[in-house]
Enzyme design. Sequence first.
Site, PDB file in Angstrom:
ATOM      1  N   SER A 170      -1.239  -9.196 -14.685  1.00  0.00           N
ATOM      2  CA  SER A 170      -0.694  -9.023 -13.336  1.00  0.00           C
ATOM      3  C   SER A 170       0.359 -10.087 -13.031  1.00  0.00           C
ATOM      4  CB  SER A 170      -1.823  -9.086 -12.301  1.00  0.00           C
ATOM      5  OG  SER A 170      -2.686  -7.993 -12.430  1.00  0.00           O
ATOM      6  N   GLY A 203       8.221 -15.290  -6.098  1.00  0.00           N
ATOM      7  CA  GLY A 203       8.362 -16.675  -6.504  1.00  0.00           C
ATOM      8  C   GLY A 203       7.120 -17.486  -6.217  1.00  0.00           C
ATOM      9  N   GLU A 227      10.135 -15.950   2.755  1.00  0.00           N
ATOM     10  CA  GLU A 227       9.356 -14.720   2.814  1.00  0.00           C
ATOM     11  C   GLU A 227       8.520 -14.694   4.083  1.00  0.00           C
ATOM     12  OE1 GLU A 227       8.982 -14.000  -2.015  1.00  0.00           O
ATOM     13  OE2 GLU A 227       7.215 -14.608  -0.892  1.00  0.00           O
ATOM     14  N   HIS A 238       0.402  -4.744  -0.059  1.00  0.00           N
ATOM     15  CA  HIS A 238       1.819  -5.117   0.036  1.00  0.00           C
ATOM     16  C   HIS A 238       2.555  -4.010   0.779  1.00  0.00           C
ATOM     17  CE1 HIS A 238       5.849  -6.415  -0.939  1.00  0.00           C
ATOM     18  NE2 HIS A 238       5.348  -7.538  -1.414  1.00  0.00           N
ATOM     19  N   ARG A 295       2.173 -10.138   5.815  1.00  0.00           N
ATOM     20  CA  ARG A 295       2.033  -8.838   5.158  1.00  0.00           C
ATOM     21  C   ARG A 295       1.038  -7.913   5.837  1.00  0.00           C
ATOM     22  NH1 ARG A 295       1.988 -10.964  -1.132  1.00  0.00           N
ATOM     23  NH2 ARG A 295       4.235 -11.345  -1.278  1.00  0.00           N
ATOM     24  N   HIS A 349      -2.495  -4.829  -3.277  1.00  0.00           N
ATOM     25  CA  HIS A 349      -1.679  -5.827  -3.963  1.00  0.00           C
ATOM     26  C   HIS A 349      -2.445  -7.071  -4.393  1.00  0.00           C
ATOM     27  CE1 HIS A 349       1.885  -8.064  -5.021  1.00  0.00           C
ATOM     28  NE2 HIS A 349       1.661  -8.987  -4.104  1.00  0.00           N
ATOM     29  N   GLU A 394      -6.684 -15.388  -9.038  1.00  0.00           N
ATOM     30  CA  GLU A 394      -7.086 -14.326  -8.108  1.00  0.00           C
ATOM     31  C   GLU A 394      -8.561 -13.963  -8.237  1.00  0.00           C
ATOM     32  OE1 GLU A 394      -5.424  -9.909  -6.695  1.00  0.00           O
ATOM     33  OE2 GLU A 394      -4.496 -10.964  -8.384  1.00  0.00           O
ATOM     34  N   ARG A 433      -3.456 -13.700   2.637  1.00  0.00           N
ATOM     35  CA  ARG A 433      -2.693 -14.622   1.797  1.00  0.00           C
ATOM     36  C   ARG A 433      -1.250 -14.730   2.262  1.00  0.00           C
ATOM     37  NH1 ARG A 433       0.738 -14.140  -2.597  1.00  0.00           N
ATOM     38  NH2 ARG A 433       0.348 -11.918  -2.870  1.00  0.00           N
TER      39      ARG A 433
END
Length: 542
Positions: free
Chosen positions: A43, A50, A119, A241, A287, A348, A372, A383
């Site tokens: 993954s 990034g 982001e 996501h 998100r 995601h 993870e 997250r």
Amino acid sequence: MSTQYTHDVLVIGGGIAGLTLALRLAEDVKVAIIAKGSLTESSSLYAQGGIAAVLEQDDSIEAHIEDTLNAGGQLCDPAVVRQVVERSAANIQWLIDQGVLFTREPSEDGSGGYHLTREGGHSRRRIIHAADATGRAVETTLGERVHAHRNITLYEQHIAVDIITSAKLGLPGNRALGAYVLDRDSGHVETFSARTVVLATGGANKVYLYTTNPDVSTGDGIAMGWRAGCRVANMEFIQFHPTCLYHPKAKTLLLTEAIRGEGGKLRLPDGSTFMEQFDPRAELAPRDIVARAIDHEMKCLGIDHVCLDISHKPAEFIRGHFPNIYASCLEYGYDMTLEPVPVVPAAHYTCGGIMTDNHGRTDINGLYAIGETAYTGLHGANRLASNSLLECLVFAEAASKNIEQALPRWSLSTQLPPWDESRVTDSDEEVVVSHNWDELRRFMWDYVGIVRTNKRLQRAKRRVDLLNSEIEDYYGNFRVTNDLLELRNLTQVADMIIQSAMLRKESRGLHYTLDYPQTDSRAAHSTILVPENYQRTTRQTA
């Protein structure tokens, strides 16, 4: 006949967390890495955006900590957040020293500093990246070093079956001694003994019908740790996501959050924007908010996707910042420089996992979990973007230091029994596995997805109980295969997700339920699931 291998440290998982830990340890000890496929199938390889890190003077550790805590819905462990953020710059430097080539600011003489993007949820530009394929750059670089290292043995095309512990062998205490591992090519189960075992197998997002992750994301480490006796926490918090390419042939093509960070807009089919109606940060909201907003619009309007549009930016800028995504979209008939691209949310990231301390230690002596697979307290209920690879690096570093100190006290005096296949046969009903797999992923998507209800969760629980019963019967009577092992692991993890979701009587972060739409004013502790064979052990101190 089962073959037995012996190493100092057994790392199960070939992503960035596992490779980093192996490289940090291998100067002094013998390390084995178990990779389900090749290193090009993890993954980590698919991570685009990034790594979040405090690298500039106009940023600060406190700002990064605050952003992480805000995104985490008051469920982050502040001490762990600080630990990770404070080690961010040093770990980025470690990657640079390994040879990772991050993108630099354009300059005539090539001396420009590193380009940082922003982001969702971040108050600063702090995402260091390698174009739009950061995971590939890091995984490939570390993989090359692993292949060349004299003290690291890589076993590709191998999948772990279960952790071997002293408790399972009827010995005193509960300490990890190794693992049974299926050689996918030969079909034989081999025995690996080790003084330390590390779970670094990634998340469980393949439990959902639509996911941004590759086929290896099947919750293997979480399920194995649970069966060995580890507590598991926060499994209700599955991050979706917001922007996965909507195309029948593009199953896992994620469109990085950095597109929105660089000015991309989410639009409805008529071209109108909508995110400002849900959050003042619009496209730069965390998100969970963006994914729910898209889900809301799709259901209200009866549409099967929304659009991500960055075509208002210069074509040269788009091709320069997102070369791989641009090329991939072209393959599916979309030109990002000229038109919006259809997107949908997809599973995601697994924010929960095996409970660890700040060294990566689990409830079982000699068993660690990083990346993870683990629940460290960093992510809380949601997250923050690009904190995932950072967590892999920081906890691989912390675990490696603790393992180095603890290893001298442990020996390999116990002879492990070989895998017993004397009472099983080859299956003539492989179709059962594929049917169960499809059923699991569909009801998890329908009933335990972005928006949940009590009734949906109850339906899912009835179905997962039946599947678990059928799979355990199948597992006990037939020789194990890769597909059976993955299905068994994924079904058990699905049960954990459902149970955790049923226990949380509020909406918080990634867990949203129509029956309890408000967030409890008291920040409840993480939902902790205790396995039937759980026994608290005294971890080694180092």
